[in-house]
Design a protein around this motif. Structure first.
Motif, mmCIF file in Angstrom:
data_model
loop_
_atom_site.group_PDB
_atom_site.id
_atom_site.type_symbol
_atom_site.label_atom_id
_atom_site.label_comp_id
_atom_site.label_asym_id
_atom_site.label_seq_id
_atom_site.Cartn_x
_atom_site.Cartn_y
_atom_site.Cartn_z
ATOM 1 N N VAL A 261 0.896 -1.263 -0.066
ATOM 2 C CA VAL A 261 0.093 -0.094 0.012
ATOM 3 C C VAL A 261 0.851 1.179 -0.037
ATOM 4 C CG1 VAL A 261 -1.888 1.162 1.259
ATOM 5 C CG2 VAL A 261 -1.686 -1.299 1.398
ATOM 6 N N LEU A 262 0.449 2.235 -0.768
ATOM 7 C CA LEU A 262 1.018 3.609 -0.621
ATOM 8 C C LEU A 262 -0.117 4.576 -0.466
ATOM 9 C CD1 LEU A 262 3.864 3.517 -3.242
ATOM 10 C CD2 LEU A 262 4.188 3.926 -0.908
ATOM 11 N N GLY A 263 -0.673 4.793 0.722
ATOM 12 C CA GLY A 263 -1.793 5.911 1.299
ATOM 13 C C GLY A 263 -2.882 5.601 0.334
ATOM 14 N N THR A 264 -3.975 4.830 0.972
ATOM 15 C CA THR A 264 -5.146 4.450 0.360
ATOM 16 C C THR A 264 -6.365 4.028 1.167
ATOM 17 O OG1 THR A 264 -5.961 2.933 -1.757
ATOM 18 C CG2 THR A 264 -4.543 1.968 -0.222
ATOM 19 N N GLY A 265 -7.514 3.667 0.540
ATOM 20 C CA GLY A 265 -8.348 3.087 1.364
ATOM 21 C C GLY A 265 -8.950 1.871 0.506
ATOM 22 N N PHE A 266 -8.797 0.592 1.254
ATOM 23 C CA PHE A 266 -9.286 -0.521 0.785
ATOM 24 C C PHE A 266 -9.765 -1.480 1.746
ATOM 25 C CE2 PHE A 266 -4.998 -0.659 2.377
ATOM 26 C CZ PHE A 266 -4.925 -1.914 2.926
ATOM 27 N N ASN A 267 -10.491 -2.614 1.232
ATOM 28 C CA ASN A 267 -11.152 -3.392 1.990
ATOM 29 C C ASN A 267 -10.798 -4.872 1.741
ATOM 30 O OD1 ASN A 267 -13.798 -3.856 3.816
ATOM 31 N ND2 ASN A 267 -13.696 -5.581 2.643
ATOM 32 N N ILE A 268 -10.291 -5.622 2.876
ATOM 33 C CA ILE A 268 -9.768 -7.015 2.413
ATOM 34 C C ILE A 268 -10.656 -8.084 3.160
ATOM 35 C CG2 ILE A 268 -7.964 -8.802 3.144
ATOM 36 C CD1 ILE A 268 -5.937 -6.654 2.983
ATOM 37 N N SER A 283 -9.784 3.856 -2.833
ATOM 38 C CA SER A 283 -9.102 5.014 -3.506
ATOM 39 C C SER A 283 -7.444 4.582 -3.264
ATOM 40 C CB SER A 283 -9.479 6.077 -2.701
ATOM 41 O OG SER A 283 -8.978 6.128 -1.195
ATOM 42 N N GLY A 284 -6.709 5.448 -4.264
ATOM 43 C CA GLY A 284 -5.422 5.252 -4.223
ATOM 44 C C GLY A 284 -4.869 4.232 -5.129
ATOM 45 N N LYS A 285 -3.869 3.262 -4.422
ATOM 46 C CA LYS A 285 -3.532 2.267 -5.133
ATOM 47 C C LYS A 285 -2.974 1.126 -4.423
ATOM 48 C CE LYS A 285 0.349 1.474 -8.773
ATOM 49 N NZ LYS A 285 1.414 2.692 -9.462
ATOM 50 N N VAL A 286 -2.971 0.024 -4.813
ATOM 51 C CA VAL A 286 -2.205 -1.321 -4.272
ATOM 52 C C VAL A 286 -1.870 -2.223 -4.925
ATOM 53 C CG1 VAL A 286 -3.923 -0.977 -1.984
ATOM 54 C CG2 VAL A 286 -4.493 -2.381 -3.941
ATOM 55 N N LYS A 287 -0.939 -3.095 -4.677
ATOM 56 C CA LYS A 287 -0.526 -4.255 -5.181
ATOM 57 C C LYS A 287 -0.776 -5.374 -4.420
ATOM 58 C CE LYS A 287 3.577 -4.286 -7.454
ATOM 59 N NZ LYS A 287 4.885 -4.464 -7.703
ATOM 60 N N ASN A 295 1.473 -11.260 -9.049
ATOM 61 C CA ASN A 295 0.944 -9.877 -8.515
ATOM 62 C C ASN A 295 0.192 -9.300 -9.465
ATOM 63 O OD1 ASN A 295 2.704 -7.593 -9.785
ATOM 64 N ND2 ASN A 295 3.996 -9.561 -9.374
ATOM 65 N N VAL A 296 -0.998 -8.527 -9.030
ATOM 66 C CA VAL A 296 -1.599 -7.474 -9.862
ATOM 67 C C VAL A 296 -1.751 -6.051 -8.937
ATOM 68 C CG1 VAL A 296 -2.930 -9.294 -10.918
ATOM 69 C CG2 VAL A 296 -3.776 -8.110 -8.732
ATOM 70 N N THR A 297 -1.699 -5.173 -9.722
ATOM 71 C CA THR A 297 -2.003 -3.804 -9.256
ATOM 72 C C THR A 297 -3.382 -3.354 -9.692
ATOM 73 O OG1 THR A 297 0.168 -3.157 -9.651
ATOM 74 C CG2 THR A 297 -1.245 -1.415 -9.162
ATOM 75 N N LEU A 298 -3.851 -2.864 -8.388
ATOM 76 C CA LEU A 298 -5.543 -2.598 -8.636
ATOM 77 C C LEU A 298 -5.707 -0.837 -8.705
ATOM 78 C CD1 LEU A 298 -7.036 -4.632 -5.863
ATOM 79 C CD2 LEU A 298 -7.075 -5.318 -8.176
ATOM 80 N N ALA A 299 -6.608 -0.595 -9.434
ATOM 81 C CA ALA A 299 -7.151 0.693 -9.837
ATOM 82 C C ALA A 299 -8.506 0.708 -8.823
ATOM 83 C CB ALA A 299 -7.481 0.984 -11.105
ATOM 84 N N PRO A 300 -8.807 1.903 -8.493
ATOM 85 C CA PRO A 300 -10.214 2.041 -7.851
ATOM 86 C C PRO A 300 -11.323 1.518 -8.222
ATOM 87 C CG PRO A 300 -8.829 4.145 -7.755
ATOM 88 C CD PRO A 300 -8.155 3.357 -8.801
#
Length: 401
Positions: A261-268, A283-287, A295-300
């Motif tokens: 994570v680099l500064g973001t909002g997400f649900n696991i 929001s933001g960006k996660v891998k 690995n995959v990189t997600l968009a909002p």
């Protein structure tokens, strides 16, 4: 009361009946129990009113933004009623529409309009009676670095302190960590666990916020040192991460999934009884990284799903409102099969689910308030043709329905 209560609409226009349906008023519950005992011939109309309430309540979902609009609808219908030339049929239509509008306003605005005189609809005032189960609540257990277990709820606000000097605050159902004066070399871990039927929030030492759903646990250090911040999740949680580019944030799950994570909002969602581990980016960006290095990189508004069966990692579009509904006090379903629905209810109400035969091929679309009692939630599901009964802390799903 002024109404004669001959048809369902008479009940739906009564404030006391609405409070009874929402489970927010002990006096209303006593009144209607006694009233039904004295007027058994009214049972069919009463039951129909309950069914209409459940349908409207379930379909409307979160209604706060709709209060003003429904007020206008109700006002228009009141004006129609006063017209002396209105025909009987037109009047009946008005009563039905006005009742539904009034229910919608009551569900969304009861707390807003009656804070001074009524308890919050999110906090039932009495224990459930008979074969009913109260909804989950704000509760958790915190295990400190030395193994000491501390029970938490939203009422106890006395702070704690770790042996490394970290101050742990407790206030209104959340923990806060203050490691500002912490110079210790040893890394101490705490574990916050929500039981089935519980939820809690924690603000980590870096200011990141984590909302934990029922039946979940989070292991984290009392201070973040070194080149990265790593926490460990079982169950489900929503993360709002404080950005620190020089110290990236990682969440690891039991099956080996790792989210960078680099500064973001997400649900696991990583419950062990689910077929996949899902990470949904708000929001933001996660891998998202699987145990074998994929690995995959997600968009909002995307979800990465890691299958527990074959380890396959897939990305799909996400319904953010559905994924994060639990955090906002709702269950949201969209053509979900009955097994998926029942797993969510079982965690929140801390009950077991039993099918009286083969699992029925039933699906449900709609919204249910998480602060409904179990019987209220099941009544809404019954509108989709799903039959249930409550036996202690067990839900029996009737496959004949």
């Amino acid at each position: 009361m002024e109404h004669q209560f001959n048809v369902a609409e008479d009940f739906l226009l009564d404030d006391s009946f609405l409070r009874f349906c929402m489970g927010t008023d002990e006096a209303a519950a006593r009144h209607w129990e006694a009233w039904l005992a004295a007027n058994p011939e009214k049972q069919p109309a009463f039951a129909e009113a309950c069914r209409i309430f459940d349908v409207v309540n379930g379909r409307q979902g979160r209604l706060d933004a709709e209060v003003d609009r429904f007020r206008g609808i109700l006002g228009d219908h009141v004006a129609m009623q006063t017209a002396k030339t209105a025909k009987v049929r037109r009047m009946y239509i008005w009563r039905t529409a006005a009742a539904c509008a009034f229910i919608a306003v009551a569900v969304a605005g009861w707390k807003m309009w009656n804070n001074k005189s009524q308890p919050s609809p999110g906090k039932p005032v009495t224990a459930a009676k008979g074969n009913d189960v109260l909804p989950g609540k704000t509760t958790a257990q915190l295990v400190l670095g030395d193994g000491t277990a501390v029970q938490l709820d939203e009422h106890v606000q006395q702070g704690l302190q770790e042996k490394d000097g970290t101050r742990i605050g407790r206030s209104k159902g959340q923990l806060t960590y203050d490691a500002a004066a912490n110079t210790a070399v040893e890394t101490i871990y705490n574990t916050l666990t929500t039981p089935r039927g519980g939820e809690y929030k924690v603000i980590l030492p870096d200011g990141s916020q984590v909302w934990m759903n029922a039946g979940s646990s989070l292991r984290f250090p009392t201070r973040f040192s070194g080149t990265e911040r790593t926490v460990y999740l079982n169950g489900e949680a929503y993360f709002d991460i404080a950005p620190k580019a020089a110290q990236p944030f990682f969440v690891e799950t039991k099956n080996g999934m790792k989210v960078a994570v680099l500064g973001t909002g997400f649900n696991i969602m990583a419950y062990e009884d689910e077929s996949a581990v899902n990470t949904t980016l708000v929001s933001g960006k996660v891998k998202v990284i699987s145990a074998d290095g994929k690995n995959v990189t997600l968009a909002p508004a995307q979800t990465a799903s890691l299958s527990r069966g074959n380890g396959q990692l897939n990305v799909a579009a996400a319904d953010i409102s559905k994924v994060t509904a639990w955090k906002e006090g709702m269950f949201e379903f969209d053509d979900d099969d009955i097994s998926t629905v029942m797993r969510q209810l079982a965690r929140w109400y801390d009950v077991e689910v039993k099918f009286s035969g083969p699992v029925p091929d039933k699906h449900y679309t709609g919204s249910i308030r998480r602060q409904s009692t179990l019987s209220q939630a099941l009544r809404i599901l019954k509108t989709a043709g799903i039959g249930f009964k409550i036996e202690g802390r067990q839900i029996v799903v009737d496959v004949q329905q």
